[in-house]
Write an enzyme that holds these catalytic residues in place. Structure first.
Site, PDB file in Angstrom:
ATOM      1  N   CYS A 118       9.444 -11.765   3.988  1.00 45.66           N
ATOM      2  CA  CYS A 118       9.257 -11.994   2.539  1.00 45.66           C
ATOM      3  C   CYS A 118      10.400 -12.777   1.915  1.00 45.66           C
ATOM      4  O   CYS A 118      10.264 -13.314   0.816  1.00 45.66           O
ATOM      5  CB  CYS A 118       9.107 -10.667   1.816  1.00 45.66           C
ATOM      6  SG  CYS A 118       7.783  -9.666   2.504  1.00 45.66           S
ATOM      7  N   HIS A 254      10.017 -10.511  -6.008  1.00 45.27           N
ATOM      8  CA  HIS A 254       9.030 -10.365  -4.942  1.00 45.27           C
ATOM      9  C   HIS A 254       7.982  -9.354  -5.412  1.00 45.27           C
ATOM     10  O   HIS A 254       8.327  -8.299  -5.940  1.00 45.27           O
ATOM     11  CB  HIS A 254       9.733  -9.873  -3.680  1.00 45.27           C
ATOM     12  CG  HIS A 254       8.806  -9.623  -2.545  1.00 45.27           C
ATOM     13  ND1 HIS A 254       7.830 -10.519  -2.187  1.00 45.27           N
ATOM     14  CD2 HIS A 254       8.688  -8.582  -1.685  1.00 45.27           C
ATOM     15  CE1 HIS A 254       7.150 -10.036  -1.153  1.00 45.27           C
ATOM     16  NE2 HIS A 254       7.647  -8.868  -0.841  1.00 45.27           N
ATOM     17  N   ASN A 284       0.648  -8.450  -2.346  1.00 44.50           N
ATOM     18  CA  ASN A 284       1.892  -8.869  -1.692  1.00 44.50           C
ATOM     19  C   ASN A 284       1.584 -10.056  -0.772  1.00 44.50           C
ATOM     20  O   ASN A 284       0.887  -9.901   0.220  1.00 44.50           O
ATOM     21  CB  ASN A 284       2.460  -7.694  -0.907  1.00 44.50           C
ATOM     22  CG  ASN A 284       3.785  -8.008  -0.234  1.00 44.50           C
ATOM     23  OD1 ASN A 284       4.183  -9.164  -0.127  1.00 44.50           O
ATOM     24  ND2 ASN A 284       4.469  -6.978   0.227  1.00 44.50           N
TER      25      ASN A 284
HETATM   26  O1  UT7 Z   1       6.981  -6.954   1.159  1.00 44.69           O
HETATM   27  C1  UT7 Z   1       7.895  -6.321   2.014  1.00 44.69           C
HETATM   28  C2  UT7 Z   1       8.487  -5.151   1.378  1.00 44.69           C
HETATM   29  N1  UT7 Z   1       7.489  -4.152   1.185  1.00 44.69           N
HETATM   30  C3  UT7 Z   1       7.668  -3.256   0.261  1.00 44.69           C
HETATM   31  O2  UT7 Z   1       8.633  -3.310  -0.442  1.00 44.69           O
HETATM   32  C4  UT7 Z   1       6.659  -2.153   0.163  1.00 44.69           C
HETATM   33  C5  UT7 Z   1       7.368  -0.842  -0.063  1.00 44.69           C
HETATM   34  N2  UT7 Z   1       6.510   0.314  -0.030  1.00 44.69           N
HETATM   35  C6  UT7 Z   1       5.547   0.595  -0.962  1.00 44.69           C
HETATM   36  O3  UT7 Z   1       5.242  -0.220  -1.796  1.00 44.69           O
HETATM   37  C7  UT7 Z   1       4.939   1.957  -0.961  1.00 44.69           C
HETATM   38  O4  UT7 Z   1       5.661   2.793  -0.077  1.00 44.69           O
HETATM   39  C8  UT7 Z   1       3.440   1.993  -0.555  1.00 44.69           C
HETATM   40  C9  UT7 Z   1       2.611   1.404  -1.661  1.00 44.69           C
HETATM   41  C10 UT7 Z   1       3.236   1.225   0.733  1.00 44.69           C
HETATM   42  C11 UT7 Z   1       2.981   3.431  -0.353  1.00 44.69           C
HETATM   43  O5  UT7 Z   1       3.219   4.181  -1.538  1.00 44.69           O
HETATM   44  P1  UT7 Z   1       4.007   5.567  -1.487  1.00 44.69           P
HETATM   45  O6  UT7 Z   1       3.980   6.107  -2.825  1.00 44.69           O
HETATM   46  O7  UT7 Z   1       5.353   5.308  -0.850  1.00 44.69           O
HETATM   47  O8  UT7 Z   1       3.108   6.435  -0.548  1.00 44.69           O
HETATM   48  P2  UT7 Z   1       3.488   7.186   0.819  1.00 44.69           P
HETATM   49  O9  UT7 Z   1       3.531   6.216   1.937  1.00 44.69           O
HETATM   50  O10 UT7 Z   1       4.658   8.074   0.590  1.00 44.69           O
HETATM   51  O11 UT7 Z   1       2.213   8.097   0.953  1.00 44.69           O
HETATM   52  C12 UT7 Z   1       1.884   9.113  -0.012  1.00 44.69           C
HETATM   53  C13 UT7 Z   1       0.492   9.629   0.285  1.00 44.69           C
HETATM   54  C14 UT7 Z   1       0.302   9.985   1.752  1.00 44.69           C
HETATM   55  O12 UT7 Z   1      -0.549  11.110   1.820  1.00 44.69           O
HETATM   56  P3  UT7 Z   1       0.051  12.573   2.057  1.00 44.69           P
HETATM   57  O13 UT7 Z   1       0.787  12.485   3.365  1.00 44.69           O
HETATM   58  O14 UT7 Z   1       0.962  12.822   0.888  1.00 44.69           O
HETATM   59  O15 UT7 Z   1      -1.158  13.422   2.096  1.00 44.69           O
HETATM   60  C15 UT7 Z   1      -0.441   8.789   2.309  1.00 44.69           C
HETATM   61  O16 UT7 Z   1      -1.220   9.117   3.423  1.00 44.69           O
HETATM   62  O17 UT7 Z   1      -0.468   8.601  -0.011  1.00 44.69           O
HETATM   63  C16 UT7 Z   1      -1.309   8.415   1.121  1.00 44.69           C
HETATM   64  N3  UT7 Z   1      -1.774   7.052   1.152  1.00 44.69           N
HETATM   65  C17 UT7 Z   1      -2.881   6.638   0.526  1.00 44.69           C
HETATM   66  N4  UT7 Z   1      -3.777   7.306  -0.231  1.00 44.69           N
HETATM   67  C18 UT7 Z   1      -4.798   6.592  -0.731  1.00 44.69           C
HETATM   68  C19 UT7 Z   1      -1.218   5.978   1.766  1.00 44.69           C
HETATM   69  N5  UT7 Z   1      -1.955   4.884   1.558  1.00 44.69           N
HETATM   70  C20 UT7 Z   1      -2.994   5.274   0.793  1.00 44.69           C
HETATM   71  C21 UT7 Z   1      -4.085   4.595   0.247  1.00 44.69           C
HETATM   72  N6  UT7 Z   1      -4.956   5.292  -0.513  1.00 44.69           N
HETATM   73  N7  UT7 Z   1      -4.300   3.275   0.442  1.00 44.69           N
END
Ligand code: UT7
Length: 327
Positions: A118, A254, A284
């Site tokens: 990125c 970004h 993204n």
């Molecule tokens: O471009 C390069 C740099 N990239 C970034 O900077 C991205 C950085 N990361 C993020 O933007 C976020 O971490 C995400 C958007 C990818 C994920 O959001 P989060 O709030 O960090 O969620 P998480 O990974 O901690 O997951 C929380 C919950 C999990 O469920 P449990 O374990 O709490 O039951 C995931 O399984 O959300 C669940 N989950 C989803 N639920 C519905 C993960 N993806 C999804 C989804 N829909 N698409």
């Protein structure tokens, strides 16, 4: 005093392109166990554009490049440097800079591509600026283009909802006044396991034919690091330029997650109306993200000549980079 005039690089024009095909959040509700409310709340994304069959990174880069040249009022033949940041090149080689040079009729200038996830566009901008300031180039085309849809696993709900395709471009030219005021770049390979692709020419090559190669990300850990690095980057760039946070007219971050963008804005005490936010429309787009947002801000006549713009990007590697310039 030697009396020698300093040389700077200024943004002469910007351009961008996103493919026509749009995937909205409802599309992903049909693919994986997710929902529109979660995607909007946790990421800020509503839509992302993806390439049509037969359309490639090069096609998008060409359109963005032509628009940037037109905005700059320059012919492709006047370029003496082309740098394309991408993680999804059409070919391993010839490199994307060369392919683009041929497409737009810009030869025989130096042309290459670089891969810094990125941060690729900002890395490319940094190199082009160095060459212009050093007198090795007069006019450079700097492009970030990506077709992440080719390396997105549409069965993985934690990543598939995030990524889109597009390209953005900037024409830089030598100037007597800034221009680019500060640039910072960095990388830390110790974090490669948090955001990477599953296979390549030298790793798990045997899996490529049947499993493909996909982006894998440990989202929450990347999120935490992104907030820290991008906030420090923004604060550092403001200091390097001898400015105060309130001197920044536009933050062009970004576009990975609206919550990351809000965290950087908070660190700089920047109100939301000074931030170019395109994540709801583009998702993204990795290295295309910053130039795409920049051009969106310019074409909406929000970013105006003479204003200060701070760009910052962070991604796989980890790699990061930012630039502060007077548009
Ligand atoms: O471009 C390069 C740099 N990239 C970034 O900077 C991205 C950085 N990361 C993020 O933007 C976020 O971490 C995400 C958007 C990818 C994920 O959001 P989060 O709030 O960090 O969620 P998480 O990974 O901690 O997951 C929380 C919950 C999990 O469920 P449990 O374990 O709490 O039951 C995931 O399984 O959300 C669940 N989950 C989803 N639920 C519905 C993960 N993806 C999804 C989804 N829909 N698409």
């Amino acid at each position: 005093m030697s009396g020698a005039r300093r040389r700077y690089a200024r943004v002469a024009g910007t351009g961008s392109y996103v493919p026509e095909r749009v995937l909205d959040n409802a599309h992903f509700e049909r693919l994986v166990n997710t929902n529109d409310a979660w995607i909007r709340k946790r990421t800020g994304i509503q839509r992302r554009h993806v390439v049509a069959p037969g359309e490639t990174t090069l096609d998008m880069c060409e359109r963005a490049a032509r628009r940037a040249l037109e905005a700059a009022g320059l012919e492709a033949g006047s370029l003496d440097l082309i740098v394309v940041g991408t993680t999804t090149p059409d070919l391993v080689f010839p490199n994307m800079g060369v392919l683009l040079q041929e497409r737009i009729g810009a030869g025989p200038c130096m042309a290459f591509s670089l891969e810094a996830a990125c941060a690729g566009f900002v890395y490319a901008l940094s190199l082009a600026e160095t060459m212009i300031v050093g007198g090795r180039a007069q006019r450079a085309l700097v492009v970030g283009g990506e077709m992440l849809s080719r390396i997105t696993d549409y069965e993985d709900r934690s990543t598939c909802i995030l990524f889109g395709d597009g390209a953005g471009a900037v024409v830089l030219e030598a100037a007597d006044e800034p221009g680019i005021l500060a640039v910072r770049t960095g990388a830390d390979g110790r974090y490669q396991h948090l955001l990477h692709t599953t296979a390549g020419l030298g790793r798990h090559f045997d899996r490529l034919p049947h499993e493909g190669h996909y982006i894998r990300m440990q989202g929450s850990e990347v999120f935490r690091k992104a907030v820290t690095v991008l906030s420090d980057l923004a604060v550092g760039l403001v200091a390097d330029a001898g400015l105060r946070p309130e001197d920044i007219d536009w933050l062009v971050p970004h576009q990975a997650n609206i919550r990351i963008i809000q965290a950087i804005a908070e660190k700089l005490a920047l109100p939301e109306d000074k931030i170019i936010i395109t994540i709801e429309e583009h998702g993204n787009t990795s290295t295309a993200s910053v130039p795409l947002a920049l051009d969106t801000g310019v074409r909406a006549e929000r970013i105006r000549r003479g204003q200060t713009v701070l760009c910052a990007a962070f991604g796989g590697g980890f790699t990061w980079g930012g630039a502060l310039f007077r548009y």
